[in-house]
Write a protein that holds these residues in place. Structure first.
Motif, short mmCIF file in Angstrom:
data_model
loop_
_atom_site.label_atom_id
_atom_site.label_comp_id
_atom_site.label_asym_id
_atom_site.label_seq_id
_atom_site.Cartn_x
_atom_site.Cartn_y
_atom_site.Cartn_z
N ALA A 32 0.84 -1.21 0.00
CA ALA A 32 0.00 0.00 0.00
C ALA A 32 0.87 1.25 0.00
O ALA A 32 0.57 2.22 -0.71
N LEU A 33 1.93 1.24 0.77
CA LEU A 33 2.84 2.39 0.81
C LEU A 33 3.49 2.60 -0.57
O LEU A 33 3.60 3.74 -1.03
N GLY A 34 3.88 1.51 -1.23
CA GLY A 34 4.45 1.62 -2.58
C GLY A 34 3.46 2.21 -3.57
O GLY A 34 3.82 3.05 -4.40
N GLU A 35 2.19 1.80 -3.48
CA GLU A 35 1.17 2.35 -4.38
C GLU A 35 0.91 3.83 -4.07
O GLU A 35 0.72 4.63 -4.99
N SER A 36 0.93 4.18 -2.80
CA SER A 36 0.76 5.59 -2.42
C SER A 36 1.90 6.44 -2.98
O SER A 36 1.67 7.54 -3.48
N LEU A 37 3.11 5.94 -2.90
CA LEU A 37 4.25 6.67 -3.45
C LEU A 37 4.16 6.77 -4.97
O LEU A 37 4.56 7.78 -5.55
N GLY A 38 3.60 5.74 -5.61
CA GLY A 38 3.39 5.79 -7.06
C GLY A 38 2.42 6.91 -7.44
O GLY A 38 2.65 7.64 -8.41
N VAL A 39 1.34 7.04 -6.66
CA VAL A 39 0.38 8.13 -6.91
C VAL A 39 1.05 9.48 -6.69
O VAL A 39 0.87 10.42 -7.47
N LEU A 40 1.86 9.57 -5.63
CA LEU A 40 2.57 10.81 -5.35
C LEU A 40 3.50 11.20 -6.51
O LEU A 40 3.53 12.35 -6.94
N PRO A 45 4.27 16.39 -10.73
CA PRO A 45 4.36 17.42 -11.78
C PRO A 45 3.17 18.39 -11.78
O PRO A 45 3.36 19.59 -11.96
N ILE A 46 1.98 17.88 -11.53
CA ILE A 46 0.80 18.74 -11.50
C ILE A 46 0.88 19.69 -10.31
O ILE A 46 0.59 20.88 -10.42
N LEU A 47 1.31 19.16 -9.16
CA LEU A 47 1.46 20.02 -7.98
C LEU A 47 2.49 21.12 -8.21
O LEU A 47 2.28 22.26 -7.79
N LEU A 48 3.56 20.78 -8.89
CA LEU A 48 4.58 21.79 -9.19
C LEU A 48 4.01 22.90 -10.07
O LEU A 48 4.30 24.08 -9.85
N ILE A 49 3.20 22.53 -11.04
CA ILE A 49 2.56 23.53 -11.90
C ILE A 49 1.64 24.43 -11.08
O ILE A 49 1.64 25.65 -11.22
N VAL A 50 0.84 23.80 -10.20
CA VAL A 50 -0.09 24.58 -9.37
C VAL A 50 0.69 25.51 -8.45
O VAL A 50 0.34 26.69 -8.30
N PHE A 51 1.76 25.03 -7.83
CA PHE A 51 2.55 25.88 -6.95
C PHE A 51 3.22 27.01 -7.73
O PHE A 51 3.34 28.13 -7.25
N GLY A 93 -8.83 16.94 -9.12
CA GLY A 93 -9.36 18.12 -8.44
C GLY A 93 -8.55 18.58 -7.25
O GLY A 93 -8.38 19.78 -7.03
N TYR A 94 -8.00 17.63 -6.51
CA TYR A 94 -7.32 18.00 -5.27
C TYR A 94 -6.04 18.79 -5.52
O TYR A 94 -5.57 19.47 -4.61
N VAL A 95 -5.47 18.72 -6.71
CA VAL A 95 -4.27 19.53 -6.93
C VAL A 95 -4.61 21.00 -7.11
O VAL A 95 -3.73 21.85 -7.02
N TRP A 96 -5.88 21.31 -7.36
CA TRP A 96 -6.30 22.70 -7.49
C TRP A 96 -6.60 23.33 -6.13
O TRP A 96 -6.69 24.55 -6.02
N TYR A 97 -6.77 22.52 -5.10
CA TYR A 97 -7.17 23.05 -3.80
C TYR A 97 -6.20 24.10 -3.24
O TYR A 97 -6.65 25.12 -2.72
#
Length: 167
Positions: A32-40, A45-51, A93-97
């Protein structure tokens, strides 16, 4: 100004839960931790664009400009910006928050933020597929009602905000 620590509290809860689960089921917890890191990795890249967009907003756009376009007196222009922005926005959606929170802190109305989030239900790249499955009439009616729903939800939030301020 009171600092919101809910993110740190949530992180702490997740770390504790992973720790407890590791002792109960180590193999599944590591998976589960590996899958979470995969999502991260996927959303970084999207978070970097938003920031980056947030940094641009903070650097080049002042509160008066945001208030003018998305504030209390923004009028029809604010609604159009919120609805079109929601329709044109892509990614999870959550990256826009963080960006939306930043806009709120600089004076954007909650109703317009709600309208933006609600209007994200329209996905421009999927519209041709929707037309091929359901036809033009269905797609147009659906799109109209999503935009109308976004507007109505935003208006409800604006009215609730007004009532809250009046009390």
């Amino acid at each position: 100004m009171k600092k919101n620590r809910s993110g740190l509290v949530m992180l702490g809860i997740v770390v504790v839960l992973y720790g407890v689960l590791f002792f109960l089921k180590p193999d599944e917890t590591l998976q589960a931790l590996g899958e979470s890191l995969g999502v991260l990795k996927m959303i970084i890249p999207i978070l970097l664009i938003v920031f980056f967009l947030m940094a641009l907003l903070n650097t080049f756009i002042d509160e008066k400009a945001i208030s003018k376009h998305l504030g209390k007196l923004s009028g029809v222009k604010g609604w159009l910006l919120a609805l079109l922005g929601g329709i044109l926005s892509h990614g999870p959606g959550y990256v826009w928050y963080p960006l939306l929170q930043n806009l709120r802190e600089q004076g954007a109305r909650d109703g317009l933020v709600i309208a933006f989030i609600y209007a994200r239900a329209i996905k421009i790249p999927w519209l041709p597929l929707m037309v091929s499955y359901f036809g033009w009439a269905f797609t147009l009616v659906y799109t109209f009602y999503v935009v109308l729903g976004a507007y109505v939800q935003g208006m409800i939030v604006d009215r609730l905000d007004r009532k809250e301020r009046d009390v």
